[in-house]
Design an enzyme around this catalytic site. Sequence first.
Site, short mmCIF file in Angstrom:
data_model
loop_
_atom_site.label_atom_id
_atom_site.label_comp_id
_atom_site.label_asym_id
_atom_site.label_seq_id
_atom_site.Cartn_x
_atom_site.Cartn_y
_atom_site.Cartn_z
N ASP A 377 25.09 38.20 74.80
CA ASP A 377 26.71 37.52 75.27
C ASP A 377 27.14 36.28 74.19
OD1 ASP A 377 28.18 36.64 77.75
OD2 ASP A 377 27.19 34.80 77.36
N GLU A 441 28.90 40.81 72.19
CA GLU A 441 30.13 40.39 72.80
C GLU A 441 30.94 39.73 71.83
OE1 GLU A 441 31.83 38.52 76.76
OE2 GLU A 441 30.29 37.60 75.62
#
Length: 719
Positions: A377, A441
């Site tokens: 993330d 990401e």
Amino acid sequence: FGVQETVKMDDEVVTCQDVDDVPPEAKKLKAEENKPIETEKNVVLLSINQLDVASIPLEREPPASKAEQPPESTQEEEPDKNESSVTINPSSDTAAWSTEADIGSVSDSVEEDNIALLESEGGQVEVFEHPGTWKSRIPRCVRLGCLVLGLAIMPLALLGASLVIGLGGDSSCPPLYSPQVWWKNTVIYQIYPQSFQDSNGDGIGDLRGITSRVAYLNYLGVGAVWLNPIYPSPMADAGYDVSNYTGIHTQYGTMDDFKELLKTLHENGIRLLMDFVPNHTSDKHPWFLESKTSRDSPKRDWYIWADPAEDGGPPNNWLSLFGGSMWMLDNTTNQYYLHQFTHQQPDLNMTNPAVLEEMDKVLEFWFDLGVDGFRMDAVAHLLEDPEMRNESLAPEHAADKEQTYESFVHNRTTNLPGIHSIFRRWRKVADRYSDKLIIGEVYSSVDVVMTYFGSEEQPEFHFPFNFFLLDNEIWNGTAVAKVVNKWFEYQPKFGWPNWVLGNHDNVRVATRVGPELARALNVLLLLLPGTPTTYYGEELGLENTDVPKDQQKDKNTDNPRDGERTPMLWDDSKYAGFTDAVTPWLPLPDRDTVETQNVEAQKSDPKSMLHLYKRLVNLRGTGTFTHGSYKQLTVSDDILVFLRYFKEGLKLSPYRFAVAINFSSNHSSVSFSDDDFVDESKIILSSYLDVSSKSVNSQSLQLRPYEAVVLQGQSDFWV
């Protein structure tokens, strides 16, 4: 020209020379080297990972119930129940095979479960797509003659192949698929755990609920599942505020529940990816609680602290992605701590070796349990300018009366050069294990995103997520072609493409473009070269649910993300089969949507989005779509047509496929040049699901509004 197989064909034995090259999943079917392999009747030829492997004794499986095998849309007559079928889940890591009765016309369920098989006559089955199909059409004597000739010219062929490989292929084509690289041959399915399936009646999805739905994942044919965070968390940001990196949040279950889910997925040939949140922790994490006790705390430099500015305010002008300053004052120590997201998510100091070592241990903990990889993330945010200099206003926002995160150029807080050493480090951790995958990401420009591949000598992510279709706002053929071409233009030669249409942070694709075009976009997603990721419910064409303000859970943004996170629709019961006892944690859509768009309803509708998605997954599992080349044929605002074909040196490739998409609400026509496609082609799939094996003249193909079709055409014998 490929692997010969040992198989009994009407009492005629052909000897296999290279059984050792058969993939592990095929070896499980008890094939023995240099021994005849017999089927009960005739032979079905399949191509596994581009090795021409004949049918081997296949273990029988009990026939699936009608609920598990809904009728497929077709204009052909329903086959005889006694006729044989072969099924395969081509995108799973471990394929599941079965045979039934005599070989004959392929049943509807076969067309659905293995679209690589076409109806044949006289007890002979053709594989319509793989190079191995030449064996079903050429007499054995001719084949043996070709084999002798082939052996004679093999040195020259190998030299030619090496030259072809050395010179490189079409710049828009991905690298060839390797049988050992599972993530290049699969579909990733994202599950938002709170909303997939509740097993204990508290209205919140959990791990046991996901385990109970593994059969559905098998039905879809996906090969990997990515779970949003399931770690202990105060849930200030839906679990992305982690308070323990090696535990399981009690609302999702226990570590034993997790291990059971992992075991069940693996038994079904499905990989498991977890969400890794390295940029920040929860402000309730023991590390941060210790860090904030005093300026002399041993964990003080595990986070980023700074003195106030001269006026007592924040140290600089950095703004949080969720609004307001990126700094929060701690009154106990009179210093500010950094948070790029909410103030409940203090950023870790990734320049501290002790922090990096702890993150290594987190990855190792889950890898040791058998987790297959991670989606990482917010990776662009892991480092900040050590001098903490102000960020500059973007020129286009210089006149903004109110400055927001979008007003600034974030060259002090994102994509700093030193960040890549961190991902090289974690790639080394993953590579110490077998077959692990890490995905990053990254929301940025395409040139910046590509840097997260690293280099061949120092790799970083196996691939960074490609959000350029997800972020696209102009949905016509010209714009979409530009997005696709740009990725291939910038992707390094050793890289691998991937495609995303939706996730937990963005409005669902069917809401953005409408349900009709959403069907065509699933065709695009699943038939482009590379690895596709599907957000749960998009296989049903679900749209965002309107969540009243008093029921919204996402309080962190001006545009709450609850609408794309609502519960999965399984059936038409009161709470859509998601939960039995209480009101779900987020509301369901209107009753009409629940009754018509749920899984069971779509299984019963042969023209539903679910059936389309399932057929696309299976079609994608064939050789040309998993690792074949890509070429755009026709591009206009209304139309996008691209070609998928297999080309590897001198390898035979008798078929190629064209995918034609109409982005218009009107009927459109498209034609191919003689060099691109043959005059006579066959539509093997329409997004309307009302056309089956229809012959058409590709010189004048008519497309209905928002229709996408897949055409099969035979190319020259040599490519």
